[in-house]
Design an enzyme around this catalytic site. Structure first.
Site, PDB file in Angstrom:
ATOM      1  N   ASN A  25       0.877  -1.176   0.000  1.00 11.38           N
ATOM      2  CA  ASN A  25       0.000   0.000   0.000  1.00 11.38           C
ATOM      3  C   ASN A  25       0.913   1.224   0.000  1.00 11.38           C
ATOM      4  OD1 ASN A  25      -1.513   2.241   0.842  1.00 11.38           O
ATOM      5  ND2 ASN A  25      -2.906   1.013   2.058  1.00 11.38           N
ATOM      6  N   ALA A  27       0.597   4.512  -0.347  1.00  5.84           N
ATOM      7  CA  ALA A  27       0.315   5.706   0.465  1.00  5.84           C
ATOM      8  C   ALA A  27       0.717   5.470   1.913  1.00  5.84           C
ATOM      9  CB  ALA A  27      -1.168   6.065   0.380  1.00  5.84           C
ATOM     10  N   ASN A 110     -12.549  -4.175   4.955  1.00  3.08           N
ATOM     11  CA  ASN A 110     -11.797  -5.393   5.283  1.00  3.08           C
ATOM     12  C   ASN A 110     -12.341  -6.107   6.510  1.00  3.08           C
ATOM     13  OD1 ASN A 110      -9.239  -3.222   4.515  1.00  3.08           O
ATOM     14  ND2 ASN A 110      -9.641  -4.989   3.212  1.00  3.08           N
ATOM     15  N   ARG A 138      -3.178  -6.373  11.313  1.00  2.15           N
ATOM     16  CA  ARG A 138      -4.595  -6.544  10.990  1.00  2.15           C
ATOM     17  C   ARG A 138      -5.097  -7.944  11.357  1.00  2.15           C
ATOM     18  NH1 ARG A 138      -7.364  -3.077   6.603  1.00  2.15           N
ATOM     19  NH2 ARG A 138      -8.808  -3.265   8.364  1.00  2.15           N
ATOM     20  N   GLU A 174      -9.331 -10.933   2.859  1.00  2.00           N
ATOM     21  CA  GLU A 174      -9.320  -9.494   3.146  1.00  2.00           C
ATOM     22  C   GLU A 174     -10.722  -8.888   3.113  1.00  2.00           C
ATOM     23  OE1 GLU A 174      -6.217  -7.399   3.440  1.00  2.00           O
ATOM     24  OE2 GLU A 174      -5.343  -9.335   3.942  1.00  2.00           O
ATOM     25  N   ARG A 214      -3.029 -10.592  -1.414  1.00  2.00           N
ATOM     26  CA  ARG A 214      -3.549 -10.783  -0.057  1.00  2.00           C
ATOM     27  C   ARG A 214      -4.764 -11.713   0.002  1.00  2.00           C
ATOM     28  NH1 ARG A 214      -3.167  -4.801   2.763  1.00  2.00           N
ATOM     29  NH2 ARG A 214      -1.163  -4.158   1.882  1.00  2.00           N
ATOM     30  N   HIS A 250      -5.822  -4.233  -2.973  1.00  4.15           N
ATOM     31  CA  HIS A 250      -7.164  -4.819  -2.904  1.00  4.15           C
ATOM     32  C   HIS A 250      -7.891  -4.494  -4.200  1.00  4.15           C
ATOM     33  CE1 HIS A 250      -6.949  -4.369   1.727  1.00  4.15           C
ATOM     34  NE2 HIS A 250      -6.769  -5.629   1.420  1.00  4.15           N
ATOM     35  N   ASN A 365      -2.938   7.234   5.022  1.00  6.87           N
ATOM     36  CA  ASN A 365      -2.635   5.895   5.526  1.00  6.87           C
ATOM     37  C   ASN A 365      -3.062   4.822   4.531  1.00  6.87           C
ATOM     38  OD1 ASN A 365      -1.166   5.088   7.716  1.00  6.87           O
ATOM     39  ND2 ASN A 365      -2.788   5.406   9.211  1.00  6.87           N
ATOM     40  N   CYS A 371     -12.758   2.141   1.341  1.00  9.15           N
ATOM     41  CA  CYS A 371     -12.093   1.403   2.431  1.00  9.15           C
ATOM     42  C   CYS A 371     -12.834   1.577   3.742  1.00  9.15           C
ATOM     43  CB  CYS A 371     -10.663   1.904   2.625  1.00  9.15           C
ATOM     44  SG  CYS A 371      -9.493   1.325   1.393  1.00  9.15           S
TER      45      CYS A 371
END
Length: 447
Positions: A25, A27, A110, A138, A174, A214, A250, A365, A371
């Site tokens: 990810n 960012a 998620n 997570r 996920e 994932r 994702h 984030n 999301c």
């Protein structure tokens, strides 16, 4: 019976900080160690929830999780009272404390995979909390997620809750971020589209090389079985491994659906023509058209899609029957993306309006509008069985804003995570929140 799509957005937790925990990810990685503003993050999320409720959408709130996660720190060998446990973790492994203080449960796409009653053989709504096996920070979420969902969707006549899949890579799951549902009315049968990045039991198939896939096909198939879905109305599609390697961690970073519409990038899926032929045929079997809105690479590159989260948007059906796309401010700031969006709403597609929201704290984030929400399709009877205290209205919006003002800090750095006051502030906030939302004792510290 009338049907609704209810969006349950995650409330940003008091320990929201930038730790760069999510490899793949971009960012998240880029903003590592920046100062965060938990109060602003929570208020940005609440503003989006309230705005969508004011548009006539059904909107709910999902509570943040307990952080720092002291039970896991104890499992990893830290001892003493809770404040000592946190202090030891900061002394010996600040990275570990950061990981176990992550506010990542705010990204409720998620949290779980949800199948509506119209699609399930037992005519109940099914929930499976995601194991989030690929990332340690997570992978601890599923237990609290299940507790929160069970406190909201209690009635066993209407709702079924499944344990998360086994916590191994073979069943890496996920949640709804890799799951789309296509169809017509939300209360009628639809076609569930599970998107996976890799098939572990068939190593000959292509997969990403730079970043991890994932979601596994094995996980998606297990969830379809648990949710008692009909093969004739279920599709499994592989995400293009090349875009995973470009930061599409994702599927909801490269595609988003609503009713008959799938809005996606040209390079979103592997063997796209074949996959779409299957979707089209299965949609026809329930009397619905399949509308693909494909964004070509020469209009919006994959890199721009990832940077702006164009596809991490929400497509919502308004009470007047039209569709609105909800995008982050970053999409407006990119000339190519904004130009495409404005052209698209003139193309005669069902999407005819754009709404822009500033979600910068979440975006930094690595999480955009999609999301932050878990979609749950419900009929009228099921909606009436939902815990009403979590549904957004003027009073709840005001109460939650006051709650944030009372309990949240306006700046947080990694070194603040060991502050014993932060642990106590967070627990006091969550204890009060469970009363506001009528959740009961869902956190380890309450038991």
């Amino acid at each position: 019976m009338k049907g609704y799509e209810v969006n349950f957005d995650g409330l940003v937790g008091p320990t929201h900080h930038y730790a760069g925990l999510s490899f793949g990810n971009e960012a998240s990685t880029k903003n590592r160690n920046n100062l965060s503003n938990p109060k602003l993050a929570a208020k940005q999320g609440l503003l989006k929830m309230k705005a969508l409720a004011d548009m006539g959408m059904k909107q709910g709130v999902l509570a943040p999780h307990e952080r720092p996660h002291v039970p896991m720190l104890r499992r990893l060998g830290f001892t003493g009272d809770d404040i000592s446990v946190v202090a030891q973790a900061m002394r010996y492994s600040p990275e570990l404390l950061s990981s176990l203080s992550s506010a990542s449960p705010m990204w409720t796409a998620n949290a779980a995979t949800v199948s509506p009653s119209a699609d399930s053989q037992d005519e109940r709504v099914h929930f499976t909390a995601a194991n989030l096996n690929n990332k340690f920070h997570r992978s601890i979420e599923a237990e609290t997620t299940s507790q929160v969902l069970q406190a909201i969707f209690k009635n066993e006549r209407h709702f079924v809750h499944h344990e998360a899949l086994p916590q191994v890579a073979l069943f890496g799951d996920e949640g709804a971020a890799n799951h789309n549902r296509l169809g017509g009315d939300y209360a009628k049968r639809g076609i569930q589209v599970f998107v996976y990045g890799q098939q572990h039991l068939n190593n000959g198939l292509p997969g990403p090389k730079r970043y991890p896939a994932r979601q596994t096909r094995e996980a998606s198939e297990a969830i379809a079985r648990l949710h008692r879905l009909d093969d004739a109305h279920t599709v499994f599609v592989q995400q293009n491994p090349d875009v995973i390697d470009q930061g599409v961690f994702h599927n909801d970073v490269i595609a988003v659906s609503n009713q008959q519409v799938l809005f996606h990038h040209q390079h979103a899926f592997l063997n796209q023509d074949q996959a779409f032929a299957e979707i089209r045929q299965k949609m026809a079997s329930i009397g619905e058209d399949f509308i693909s809105i494909e964004v070509p690479e020469n209009r919006v590159t994959v890199d721009d899609a990832v940077a702006t989260y164009l596809f991490n948007s929400q497509i919502l059906t308004r009470p007047d029957g039209g569709m609105t796309i909800v995008v982050p401010e970053e999409s407006r700031q990119n000339a190519a993306v904004w130009s495409y969006l404005n052209d698209m709403i003139q193309m005669g597609t069902p999407i005819d309006a754009i709404q822009v929201y500033d979600l910068r704290e979440s975006m930094r984030n690595g999480g955009g509008p999609a999301c932050l929400r878990l979609r749950v399709a419900l009929n009228e009877t099921e909606l009436n069985a939902v815990n009403p205290k979590v549904l957004m209205n003027d009073q709840l919006f005001m109460t939650l804003n006051q709650w944030v003002d009372k309990h949240y800090r306006d700046r947080l750095a990694q070194e603040d995570l060991a502050d014993p006051h932060l642990l106590m502030e967070s627990r006091m906030a969550l204890d009060e929140l469970t009363k506001i939302l009528g959740l009961g004792s869902v956190y380890p510290f309450q038991k």
